[in-house]
Design a protein around this motif. Structure first.
Motif, PDB file in Angstrom:
ATOM      1  N   ALA A  55       0.697  -1.314  -0.333  1.00 43.02           N
ATOM      2  CA  ALA A  55      -0.092   0.048   0.208  1.00 43.02           C
ATOM      3  C   ALA A  55       1.048   1.339  -0.199  1.00 43.02           C
ATOM      4  CB  ALA A  55      -1.196  -0.360   1.318  1.00 43.02           C
ATOM      5  N   SER A  56       0.370   2.495  -0.329  1.00 43.92           N
ATOM      6  CA  SER A  56       1.180   3.640   0.014  1.00 43.92           C
ATOM      7  C   SER A  56       2.105   4.049   1.372  1.00 43.92           C
ATOM      8  CB  SER A  56      -0.144   4.804  -0.434  1.00 43.92           C
ATOM      9  OG  SER A  56      -0.913   4.753   0.830  1.00 43.92           O
ATOM     10  N   ASP A  57       1.409   2.987   2.340  1.00 47.36           N
ATOM     11  CA  ASP A  57       2.462   3.278   3.347  1.00 47.36           C
ATOM     12  C   ASP A  57       2.439   2.340   4.689  1.00 47.36           C
ATOM     13  OD1 ASP A  57       0.088   3.471   5.690  1.00 47.36           O
ATOM     14  OD2 ASP A  57      -0.776   5.955   4.438  1.00 47.36           O
ATOM     15  N   VAL A  58       3.486   2.251   5.238  1.00 43.79           N
ATOM     16  CA  VAL A  58       3.854   0.926   6.326  1.00 43.79           C
ATOM     17  C   VAL A  58       2.447   0.762   7.441  1.00 43.79           C
ATOM     18  CG1 VAL A  58       5.118   2.742   7.754  1.00 43.79           C
ATOM     19  CG2 VAL A  58       5.126   0.079   8.068  1.00 43.79           C
ATOM     20  N   ARG A  59       1.347   2.136   7.248  1.00 45.70           N
ATOM     21  CA  ARG A  59       0.606   1.504   8.619  1.00 45.70           C
ATOM     22  C   ARG A  59      -0.413   1.038   7.457  1.00 45.70           C
ATOM     23  NH1 ARG A  59      -4.805   3.562   9.534  1.00 45.70           N
ATOM     24  NH2 ARG A  59      -4.787   4.115  11.507  1.00 45.70           N
ATOM     25  N   ASP A  60      -0.719   1.525   6.116  1.00 51.00           N
ATOM     26  CA  ASP A  60      -2.295   0.255   6.253  1.00 51.00           C
ATOM     27  C   ASP A  60      -1.582  -1.048   5.406  1.00 51.00           C
ATOM     28  OD1 ASP A  60      -2.975   2.685   6.237  1.00 51.00           O
ATOM     29  OD2 ASP A  60      -2.953   3.027   3.400  1.00 51.00           O
ATOM     30  N   GLU A  61      -0.759  -1.338   5.343  1.00 50.12           N
ATOM     31  CA  GLU A  61      -0.087  -2.773   4.855  1.00 50.12           C
ATOM     32  C   GLU A  61       0.296  -3.441   6.131  1.00 50.12           C
ATOM     33  OE1 GLU A  61       4.051  -2.792   2.718  1.00 50.12           O
ATOM     34  OE2 GLU A  61       3.561  -0.636   1.822  1.00 50.12           O
ATOM     35  N   LEU A  62       0.334  -3.003   7.066  1.00 51.44           N
ATOM     36  CA  LEU A  62       0.413  -3.285   8.482  1.00 51.44           C
ATOM     37  C   LEU A  62      -0.458  -4.219   8.564  1.00 51.44           C
ATOM     38  CD1 LEU A  62       3.401  -2.090  10.379  1.00 51.44           C
ATOM     39  CD2 LEU A  62       3.839  -4.472   9.200  1.00 51.44           C
ATOM     40  N   VAL A  63      -1.761  -2.756   8.135  1.00 49.72           N
ATOM     41  CA  VAL A  63      -3.071  -3.275   8.713  1.00 49.72           C
ATOM     42  C   VAL A  63      -3.395  -4.441   7.821  1.00 49.72           C
ATOM     43  CG1 VAL A  63      -5.529  -2.528   8.504  1.00 49.72           C
ATOM     44  CG2 VAL A  63      -3.624  -1.022  10.108  1.00 49.72           C
ATOM     45  N   GLN A  64      -3.254  -4.073   6.892  1.00 49.30           N
ATOM     46  CA  GLN A  64      -3.391  -5.313   5.686  1.00 49.30           C
ATOM     47  C   GLN A  64      -3.401  -7.005   6.167  1.00 49.30           C
ATOM     48  OE1 GLN A  64      -3.586  -4.947   1.590  1.00 49.30           O
ATOM     49  NE2 GLN A  64      -3.298  -3.009   1.587  1.00 49.30           N
ATOM     50  N   LEU A  65      -1.978  -6.853   6.770  1.00 50.59           N
ATOM     51  CA  LEU A  65      -1.050  -7.962   7.506  1.00 50.59           C
ATOM     52  C   LEU A  65      -2.129  -8.549   8.461  1.00 50.59           C
ATOM     53  CD1 LEU A  65       0.552  -9.964   6.870  1.00 50.59           C
ATOM     54  CD2 LEU A  65       1.868  -8.684   9.022  1.00 50.59           C
ATOM     55  N   GLY A  66      -2.080  -7.649   9.341  1.00 48.73           N
ATOM     56  CA  GLY A  66      -3.043  -8.366  10.399  1.00 48.73           C
ATOM     57  C   GLY A  66      -4.639  -8.591  10.220  1.00 48.73           C
ATOM     58  N   MET A  67      -5.267  -8.059   9.310  1.00 47.13           N
ATOM     59  CA  MET A  67      -6.884  -8.628   8.282  1.00 47.13           C
ATOM     60  C   MET A  67      -6.705  -9.808   7.540  1.00 47.13           C
ATOM     61  SD  MET A  67      -8.437  -6.898  10.249  1.00 47.13           S
ATOM     62  CE  MET A  67     -10.421  -7.759   9.132  1.00 47.13           C
ATOM     63  N   GLN A  68      -5.667  -9.463   7.305  1.00 45.50           N
ATOM     64  CA  GLN A  68      -4.811 -11.381   6.583  1.00 45.50           C
ATOM     65  C   GLN A  68      -5.371 -12.181   7.623  1.00 45.50           C
ATOM     66  OE1 GLN A  68      -2.694 -12.378   3.481  1.00 45.50           O
ATOM     67  NE2 GLN A  68      -2.544 -10.356   2.448  1.00 45.50           N
ATOM     68  N   LEU A  69      -3.666 -11.919   8.584  1.00 43.86           N
ATOM     69  CA  LEU A  69      -4.261 -12.916   9.714  1.00 43.86           C
ATOM     70  C   LEU A  69      -5.568 -13.134  10.723  1.00 43.86           C
ATOM     71  CD1 LEU A  69      -0.699 -12.226  11.009  1.00 43.86           C
ATOM     72  CD2 LEU A  69      -1.079 -14.247   9.907  1.00 43.86           C
ATOM     73  N   MET A  70      -6.036 -12.449  10.402  1.00 43.33           N
ATOM     74  CA  MET A  70      -7.577 -12.108  11.961  1.00 43.33           C
ATOM     75  C   MET A  70      -8.184 -13.412  10.857  1.00 43.33           C
ATOM     76  SD  MET A  70      -9.149 -11.293  14.288  1.00 43.33           S
ATOM     77  CE  MET A  70      -8.579  -9.468  15.251  1.00 43.33           C
ATOM     78  N   ARG A  71      -8.759 -13.246   9.863  1.00 39.00           N
ATOM     79  CA  ARG A  71      -9.893 -14.036   8.367  1.00 39.00           C
ATOM     80  C   ARG A  71      -9.200 -15.603   8.552  1.00 39.00           C
ATOM     81  NH1 ARG A  71      -8.633  -9.087   5.003  1.00 39.00           N
ATOM     82  NH2 ARG A  71     -10.541  -8.421   5.440  1.00 39.00           N
ATOM     83  N   HIS A  72      -7.537 -15.388   8.507  1.00 38.24           N
ATOM     84  CA  HIS A  72      -6.792 -16.390   8.599  1.00 38.24           C
ATOM     85  C   HIS A  72      -7.423 -17.291  10.087  1.00 38.24           C
ATOM     86  CE1 HIS A  72      -3.700 -19.979   7.244  1.00 38.24           C
ATOM     87  NE2 HIS A  72      -3.065 -19.658   8.835  1.00 38.24           N
ATOM     88  N   TYR A  73      -6.838 -17.074  11.118  1.00 36.57           N
ATOM     89  CA  TYR A  73      -7.078 -17.392  12.257  1.00 36.57           C
ATOM     90  C   TYR A  73      -8.613 -17.798  12.302  1.00 36.57           C
ATOM     91  CZ  TYR A  73      -2.607 -17.680  13.007  1.00 36.57           C
ATOM     92  OH  TYR A  73      -1.557 -17.257  12.968  1.00 36.57           O
TER      93      TYR A  73
END
Length: 201
Positions: free
Chosen positions: A78-96
């Protein structure tokens, strides 16, 4: 290692999927100690012979179920690290919290003790690590994070917190986690990221 195609009538992909779903569900509930071809067959409503025609061992059966239902983390950008980390965290949340969530949690603990499965899980684990580390490396290159940022500590905290948040929530309340998940992940990322400009940038 999947089973070879048997001679005669073609395999039914619907039955294949039902068996894989039964296998991933059983493993999530019982772990490797309670995993057997007999139990999967009962759960899927098929005969043991139907499974053995497809997968010669219970390791091969579990591996196929994992391939279908437990995937690595997709690379995000994404355009910045905050958005990218949020995306990563949500992927993990959906995964679990997904249908294979229990199996994903169990395999992270048990994989190294299951011959033929450990190697597959190691590949998934490595892909997750590389995708996550790339996020932080890009942020450092862009000047959003200091060169002194500990990639390991930042990602351990984010990924570990998401996993713990899911595990610590009582089973009856987990259905409510995903709708509120983004709010939790956003607050977690805001907590982790520095609130002041990076010196010298």
């Amino acid at each position: 290692m999947t089973g070879t195609q048997p001679a005669g009538r073609p395999r039914d992909p619907v039955v294949d999927q039902r068996i894989a779903e039964a296998a991933i569900g059983l493993f999530g509930e019982q772990g490797w100690a309670g995993f057997s071809v007999e139990a999967v067959a009962r759960r899927a409503g098929v005969g043991k012979a139907s499974i053995y025609l497809r997968w010669p061992t219970k390791q091969a059966l579990l591996l196929e179920a994992l391939r279908r239902h437990v995937q690595g983390v997709a690379e995000v950008e994404a355009s910045d690290v905050r958005d990218e980390l949020v995306q990563l965290g949500m992927q993990l949340m959906r995964h679990y919290l997904g249908e294979a969530g229990r199996a994903a949690l169990r395999i992270s603990v048990e994989a190294d003790h299951i011959p033929g499965v450990a190697e597959h899980w190691a590949t998934i684990r490595e892909s997750r690590v590389l995708a996550a580390r790339a996020i932080v490396r890009r942020a450092i290159d862009r000047g959003e994070l200091s060169d002194a940022t500990s990639v390991t500590l930042l990602l351990d905290t984010l990924c570990g917190a998401v996993m713990n948040h899911v595990q610590a929530t009582p089973e009856a309340a987990r259905a409510k986690l995903l709708p509120a998940g983004e709010s939790y992940v956003v607050r977690l990322v805001d907590f982790l990221l520095p609130r002041t400009p990076v010196p010298g940038r």
